[in-house]
Motif scaffolding. Structure first.
Motif, PDB file in Angstrom:
ATOM      1  N   ILE A  23       0.828  -1.212   0.000  1.00  0.00           N
ATOM      2  CA  ILE A  23       0.000   0.000   0.000  1.00  0.00           C
ATOM      3  C   ILE A  23       0.861   1.260   0.000  1.00  0.00           C
ATOM      4  CG2 ILE A  23      -1.694   1.315   1.353  1.00  0.00           C
ATOM      5  CD1 ILE A  23      -2.848  -1.380   2.280  1.00  0.00           C
ATOM      6  N   ASN A  24       2.006   1.198   0.678  1.00  0.00           N
ATOM      7  CA  ASN A  24       2.890   2.362   0.736  1.00  0.00           C
ATOM      8  C   ASN A  24       3.808   2.481  -0.473  1.00  0.00           C
ATOM      9  OD1 ASN A  24       1.907   3.235   3.178  1.00  0.00           O
ATOM     10  ND2 ASN A  24       3.494   2.234   4.392  1.00  0.00           N
ATOM     11  N   GLY A  25       3.787   1.488  -1.353  1.00  0.00           N
ATOM     12  CA  GLY A  25       4.670   1.495  -2.513  1.00  0.00           C
ATOM     13  C   GLY A  25       4.285   2.564  -3.529  1.00  0.00           C
ATOM     14  N   PRO A  26       5.251   3.205  -4.176  1.00  0.00           N
ATOM     15  CA  PRO A  26       4.953   4.279  -5.137  1.00  0.00           C
ATOM     16  C   PRO A  26       4.107   3.821  -6.320  1.00  0.00           C
ATOM     17  CG  PRO A  26       7.269   3.613  -5.255  1.00  0.00           C
ATOM     18  CD  PRO A  26       6.699   2.957  -4.046  1.00  0.00           C
TER      19      PRO A  26
ATOM     20  N   GLY B 221      -4.605  25.832  -3.326  1.00  0.00           N
ATOM     21  CA  GLY B 221      -4.984  24.928  -4.406  1.00  0.00           C
ATOM     22  C   GLY B 221      -4.736  23.502  -3.980  1.00  0.00           C
ATOM     23  N   SER B 222      -5.305  22.543  -4.709  1.00  0.00           N
ATOM     24  CA  SER B 222      -5.097  21.134  -4.406  1.00  0.00           C
ATOM     25  C   SER B 222      -4.694  20.396  -5.678  1.00  0.00           C
ATOM     26  CB  SER B 222      -6.351  20.502  -3.803  1.00  0.00           C
ATOM     27  OG  SER B 222      -7.379  20.396  -4.783  1.00  0.00           O
ATOM     28  N   CYS B 223      -3.900  19.344  -5.505  1.00  0.00           N
ATOM     29  CA  CYS B 223      -3.433  18.558  -6.642  1.00  0.00           C
ATOM     30  C   CYS B 223      -3.053  17.168  -6.163  1.00  0.00           C
ATOM     31  CB  CYS B 223      -2.233  19.252  -7.294  1.00  0.00           C
ATOM     32  SG  CYS B 223      -1.628  18.438  -8.779  1.00  0.00           S
ATOM     33  N   ASN B 224      -3.696  16.147  -6.720  1.00  0.00           N
ATOM     34  CA  ASN B 224      -3.373  14.744  -6.421  1.00  0.00           C
ATOM     35  C   ASN B 224      -3.423  14.417  -4.932  1.00  0.00           C
ATOM     36  OD1 ASN B 224      -2.959  14.509  -9.162  1.00  0.00           O
ATOM     37  ND2 ASN B 224      -0.741  14.443  -9.032  1.00  0.00           N
ATOM     38  N   GLY B 225      -4.328  15.052  -4.220  1.00  0.00           N
ATOM     39  CA  GLY B 225      -4.491  14.737  -2.805  1.00  0.00           C
ATOM     40  C   GLY B 225      -3.724  15.645  -1.871  1.00  0.00           C
TER      41      GLY B 225
ATOM     42  N   GLN C 188       0.348   5.457  -7.151  1.00  0.00           N
ATOM     43  CA  GLN C 188       0.028   6.075  -8.436  1.00  0.00           C
ATOM     44  C   GLN C 188      -1.163   5.390  -9.094  1.00  0.00           C
ATOM     45  OE1 GLN C 188       1.264   8.898  -9.806  1.00  0.00           O
ATOM     46  NE2 GLN C 188      -0.383   8.581 -11.294  1.00  0.00           N
ATOM     47  N   LEU C 189      -1.215   4.056  -9.016  1.00  0.00           N
ATOM     48  CA  LEU C 189      -2.335   3.309  -9.610  1.00  0.00           C
ATOM     49  C   LEU C 189      -3.650   3.670  -8.923  1.00  0.00           C
ATOM     50  CD1 LEU C 189      -0.808  -0.260 -10.118  1.00  0.00           C
ATOM     51  CD2 LEU C 189      -1.587   1.299 -11.908  1.00  0.00           C
ATOM     52  N   HIS C 190      -3.617   3.780  -7.596  1.00  0.00           N
ATOM     53  CA  HIS C 190      -4.834   4.108  -6.855  1.00  0.00           C
ATOM     54  C   HIS C 190      -5.303   5.522  -7.182  1.00  0.00           C
ATOM     55  CE1 HIS C 190      -7.429   5.033  -3.379  1.00  0.00           C
ATOM     56  NE2 HIS C 190      -7.700   3.738  -3.406  1.00  0.00           N
TER      57      HIS C 190
ATOM     58  N   SER D 166      -8.844   6.514  -8.973  1.00  0.00           N
ATOM     59  CA  SER D 166      -9.786   7.463  -8.366  1.00  0.00           C
ATOM     60  C   SER D 166     -10.191   8.552  -9.350  1.00  0.00           C
ATOM     61  CB  SER D 166      -9.155   8.104  -7.118  1.00  0.00           C
ATOM     62  OG  SER D 166      -8.893   7.135  -6.131  1.00  0.00           O
ATOM     63  N   LEU D 167      -9.224   9.080 -10.100  1.00  0.00           N
ATOM     64  CA  LEU D 167      -9.518  10.131 -11.072  1.00  0.00           C
ATOM     65  C   LEU D 167     -10.367   9.600 -12.222  1.00  0.00           C
ATOM     66  CD1 LEU D 167      -6.003  11.849 -11.200  1.00  0.00           C
ATOM     67  CD2 LEU D 167      -8.074  12.749 -10.128  1.00  0.00           C
ATOM     68  N   HIS D 168     -10.083   8.373 -12.657  1.00  0.00           N
ATOM     69  CA  HIS D 168     -10.807   7.798 -13.798  1.00  0.00           C
ATOM     70  C   HIS D 168     -12.242   7.454 -13.428  1.00  0.00           C
ATOM     71  CE1 HIS D 168     -11.439   5.647 -17.544  1.00  0.00           C
ATOM     72  NE2 HIS D 168     -11.857   4.600 -16.856  1.00  0.00           N
TER      73      HIS D 168
END
Length: 412
Positions: free
Chosen positions: A35-38, A99-103, A42-44, A48-50
């Motif tokens: 879960i902590n892996g990069p 502003g916010s970006c990618n969480g 990125q996949l998660h 979420s965005l898709h």
């Protein structure tokens, strides 16, 4: 865990909300590492965005609030609930969300008190202060612009600050002097000054224009931050879209759509809709055209999604900001006049106003996606060192016990 194929585990975990993933990290070391892996992070985030999942709204007033996006679904109840956003930078109110970006959310109390914050993981990274240096000792800091975004080429989050200067009597127009433009890199944890600024940048600030509707915060789309350069008729300066590319770290102008020639005065604002730059063209507060740039930087790719006219519940458009599409894609969530959130069905031309319990009466809204994007606040490194020291102590203790055990047996 080894009995279940890894790809199935990944697929299951990708469907889970952030809170569940944070809890599951405690189940086992392998699961925590995954879960902590990069790659998984990125996949998660991409998932979420898709799928438009793990989305929330940030409502900006004197305090900050969050609203779960799913609770505002166009087919559900017209009532949502706002929760106060608690964060370590809170000092009694007045914290702005730049502003916010990618969480990640950029927070500001003052020019010397800035931070990046992951709402989901509750990790905060303070941004080191960078002194403002007026070009003349008789000048002082005027209006300050900000912008926050992600450099996808260099995989770096960047914060941009543009400072205007005025005379001690506040009568000096800011276009008499170059702005001070600096950019902060999360990767290098340092500020850098941008030089060679275009002359038109001096006309970016106009009294009251940026203060209204938080126009001073850059809109992030396609690796660039965007602001509207306002119309200065007395100086012969036309309104335009100014972009700062956070990859090349250079300014440029963005081509605008061909607005309707209906002899009405209009005001242009910029926004972002699911990563695409958009323009809201407001015709004398009675009608707003929403344009979306399908292919960034290409003038011909502008398309007009709809024209939104006043209704019984909205007598005038002082400001309009698109926020997100509904799950079915037939409606759009809009912020209207800093006071309302509405679902607009552009096919049926119907409007449904949402009520937000516990929220502020006046606000600026921004979309936020929950993510596991890490912020190294220094505590993780300390925890790793403490764990290594503990492991060494256990090893040394075991060696001593073994030595004493062997010595005791020899004596017998």
């Amino acid at each position: 865990m080894s009995k279940v194929p890894q790809d199935i585990i990944n697929d299951i975990l990708l469907q889970l909300p952030i809170k569940a993933l944070l809890r599951f990290r405690c189940l086992s070391k392998p699961l925590c590492s995954l879960i902590n892996g990069p790659n998984f992070i990125q996949l998660h985030l991409s998932h979420s965005l898709h799928t438009r999942s793990n989305l929330s709204l940030i409502l900006r007033d004197w305090n900050l609030y969050t609203v779960d996006f799913d609770s505002l679904d166009a087919a559900a109840s017209a009532i949502g609930s706002a929760e106060s956003l608690e964060h370590p930078l809170h000092v009694g109110g007045g914290t702005e969300a730049i502003g916010s970006c990618n969480g990640l959310v950029a927070l500001r109390n003052s020019e010397r008190d800035l931070a990046l914050y992951n709402i989901a993981t509750r990790k905060l990274k303070r941004v080191p202060a960078s002194e403002i240096e007026p070009p003349d000792r008789y000048l002082k800091t005027g209006y300050v612009f900000y912008g926050f975004g992600y450099d996808s080429i260099n995989e770096d989050y960047k914060l941009v600050r543009m400072v205007t200067f005025v005379g001690d009597d506040d009568r000096c127009e800011s276009f008499d002097y170059d702005y001070e433009v600096k950019i902060y890199s999360l990767k290098s944890e340092s500020w850098k000054r941008i030089k060679g600024l275009p002359k038109y940048l001096r006309f970016l600030h106009k009294p009251f224009f940026q203060v209204l509707h938080r126009r001073g915060y850059g809109v992030f789309a396609s690796n660039a931050l965007h602001w509207i350069l306002p119309h200065w008729p007395e100086l012969g300066v036309k309104s335009s879209i100014i972009a700062f590319d956070i990859v090349s770290e250079m300014f440029r102008e963005v081509p605008q759509p061909e607005y309707a020639n209906n002899r009405l005065n209009f005001q242009v604002d910029v926004g972002v809709l699911e990563g695409r730059l958009c323009v809201m063209c407001n015709y004398e507060h009675i009608c707003v055209d929403l344009w979306v740039m399908r292919e960034y930087g290409i003038k011909e790719s502008w398309i007009k999604l709809f024209s939104f006219r006043t209704t019984k519940s909205i007598s005038a458009f002082m400001f309009l900001r698109p926020l997100a599409y509904s799950k079915d894609g037939d409606k759009m969530l809009l912020e209207v006049n800093d006071q309302k959130l509405v679902w607009y069905d552009w096919n049926r031309r119907t409007v449904r106003t949402l009520k937000i319990r516990g929220g502020p009466k006046s606000f600026g809204a921004e979309m936020y996606v929950g993510s596991l994007v890490p912020l190294d606040d220094g505590t993780e490194e300390v925890e790793k060192k403490q764990a290594l020291e503990m492991e060494k102590r256990k090893t040394n203790t075991k060696k001593m016990d073994d030595f004493l055990s062997v010595g005791f047996k020899l004596k017998l």
